[in-house]
Scaffold this active site. Structure first.
Site, short mmCIF file in Angstrom:
data_model
loop_
_atom_site.label_atom_id
_atom_site.label_comp_id
_atom_site.label_asym_id
_atom_site.label_seq_id
_atom_site.Cartn_x
_atom_site.Cartn_y
_atom_site.Cartn_z
N ASP A 40 -101.31 8.66 -37.68
CA ASP A 40 -102.53 8.07 -37.11
C ASP A 40 -103.42 9.10 -36.43
OD1 ASP A 40 -101.57 5.57 -37.97
OD2 ASP A 40 -100.46 5.28 -36.12
N ASN B 272 -106.86 4.45 -43.38
CA ASN B 272 -105.85 3.56 -42.80
C ASN B 272 -106.46 2.89 -41.59
OD1 ASN B 272 -103.44 2.31 -42.18
ND2 ASN B 272 -102.36 4.17 -41.58
N THR B 273 -106.02 1.67 -41.31
CA THR B 273 -106.49 0.99 -40.11
C THR B 273 -105.33 0.88 -39.13
OG1 THR B 273 -107.42 -1.07 -39.22
CG2 THR B 273 -106.21 -1.25 -41.29
N HIS B 274 -105.65 1.21 -37.87
CA HIS B 274 -104.61 1.24 -36.83
C HIS B 274 -105.04 0.33 -35.68
CE1 HIS B 274 -101.38 2.72 -34.40
NE2 HIS B 274 -102.21 3.13 -33.46
N ARG C 83 -87.32 10.60 -50.55
CA ARG C 83 -88.63 10.15 -50.07
C ARG C 83 -89.76 10.86 -50.82
NH1 ARG C 83 -90.19 6.84 -45.45
NH2 ARG C 83 -92.43 7.16 -45.38
N ASP D 144 -104.45 11.87 -42.75
CA ASP D 144 -104.01 13.27 -42.89
C ASP D 144 -102.49 13.30 -42.77
OD1 ASP D 144 -103.43 13.07 -40.21
OD2 ASP D 144 -104.97 14.50 -39.55
N ALA D 145 -101.92 14.48 -42.57
CA ALA D 145 -100.45 14.59 -42.59
C ALA D 145 -99.79 14.07 -41.31
CB ALA D 145 -100.06 16.04 -42.84
N GLY D 146 -100.58 13.76 -40.29
CA GLY D 146 -100.00 13.29 -39.04
C GLY D 146 -99.84 11.77 -39.00
C1 GAR Z 1 -103.02 -4.44 -38.86
O1 GAR Z 1 -103.20 -4.73 -37.49
C2 GAR Z 1 -102.92 -2.94 -39.05
O2 GAR Z 1 -103.70 -2.21 -38.17
C3 GAR Z 1 -101.47 -2.71 -38.76
O3 GAR Z 1 -100.82 -3.76 -39.40
C4 GAR Z 1 -101.65 -4.91 -39.36
C5 GAR Z 1 -101.72 -5.49 -40.74
O4 GAR Z 1 -101.86 -6.86 -40.72
N1 GAR Z 1 -101.08 -1.43 -39.27
C6 GAR Z 1 -100.32 -0.58 -38.60
O5 GAR Z 1 -99.85 -0.82 -37.49
C7 GAR Z 1 -100.04 0.71 -39.33
N2 GAR Z 1 -99.50 1.68 -38.44
P1 GAR Z 1 -101.93 -7.67 -42.09
O6 GAR Z 1 -100.65 -7.42 -42.86
O7 GAR Z 1 -102.07 -9.11 -41.67
O8 GAR Z 1 -103.12 -7.19 -42.83
#
Ligand code: GAR
Length: 207
Positions: free
Chosen positions: A146, A108-110, A66, A142-144
């Site tokens: 989300d 990142n978007t969560h 990894r 960061d390293a965590g």
């Molecule tokens: C989004 O809702 C994003 O927040 C999530 O994947 C989706 C991407 O949709 N990401 C996570 O859950 C990361 N932990 P997409 O492929 O249609 O852009």
């Protein structure tokens, strides 16, 4: 010269598409230099290819460890010299080597309101918990898992008849707006991270 971003994806790439569309407008002031993925055959890569954006795929399974994959990912992204890296539905954690190079300038978007419901199933976990309000969070990686400093959040009400899918679709519609707005501002105007606080725009001292 317009500053560049690299976007990493693992799935359908609807979030990526919002960035592709935004970057097509010169007024947005952001160049989408490349789209990377951890797997082949996904719609996210096809979206980039249709838009004429260079793509690359680095699969964890193709590396001895990894850590080797992480190092290779960092090297590959660095080749595009991005000012910001955007994880848009990228379902892998970036590791030490990646953060050594891009820590503090990867977002990142969560699909939940951090710090609640981190991890792979933020929408399902929120629904199962019975929250009435959830949302989306854009954060500096960061390293965590989300856990990074929060750039932007938006709340979304949970409806009685929501399923994981209907709720996630509503969240994603908002996520796309939040991401396009914040990424544009971060790239054009800069940002600072002090402890857990993120501020968009340059500081009065011009740092
Ligand atoms: C989004 O809702 C994003 O927040 C999530 O994947 C989706 C991407 O949709 N990401 C996570 O859950 C990361 N932990 P997409 O492929 O249609 O852009």
């Amino acid at each position: 010269m317009t500053a560049s971003i690299v976007v990493l994806v693992s799935g359908s790439g609807t979030t990526l598409q919002a960035l592709i569309d935004a970057c097509a407008d010169p007024g947005y002031g952001v160049h989408l230099a490349a789209v990377g993925a951890d797997r082949d055959g996904i719609e996210g890569l096809a979206r980039a290819e249709r838009a004429g954006i260079p793509t690359f795929v680095l699969r964890v399974a193709d590396y001895p460890s990894r850590a080797d994959w992480d190092e290779a990912l960092a090297t590959r992204v660095a080749a595009y010299d991005p000012s910001l890296v955007v994880l848009a539905g990228f379902m892998k954690l970036t590791g030490e080597a990646f953060l050594a190079r891009f820590g503090g300038r990867t977002v990142n978007t969560h699909p939940a309101l951090s710090p609640s419901f981190p991890g792979m199933h933020g929408v399902r976990d929120a629904l199962e918990h019975g929250v009435r309000v959830t949302g989306c969070t854009l954060f500096v990686v960061d390293a965590g898992v989300d856990t990074g400093p929060i750039v932007a959040q938006r709340a979304i009400e949970v409806r009685d008849d929501d399923t994981e899918q209907t709720l996630h679709e509503r969240i994603k519609a908002v996520e796309r707006e939040v991401l396009v707005d914040a990424v544009g501002r971060m790239v054009r105007d800069g940002f600072t991270v002090e402890g857990r606080r993120v501020r968009l725009g340059r500081t009065p001292t011009g740092r």
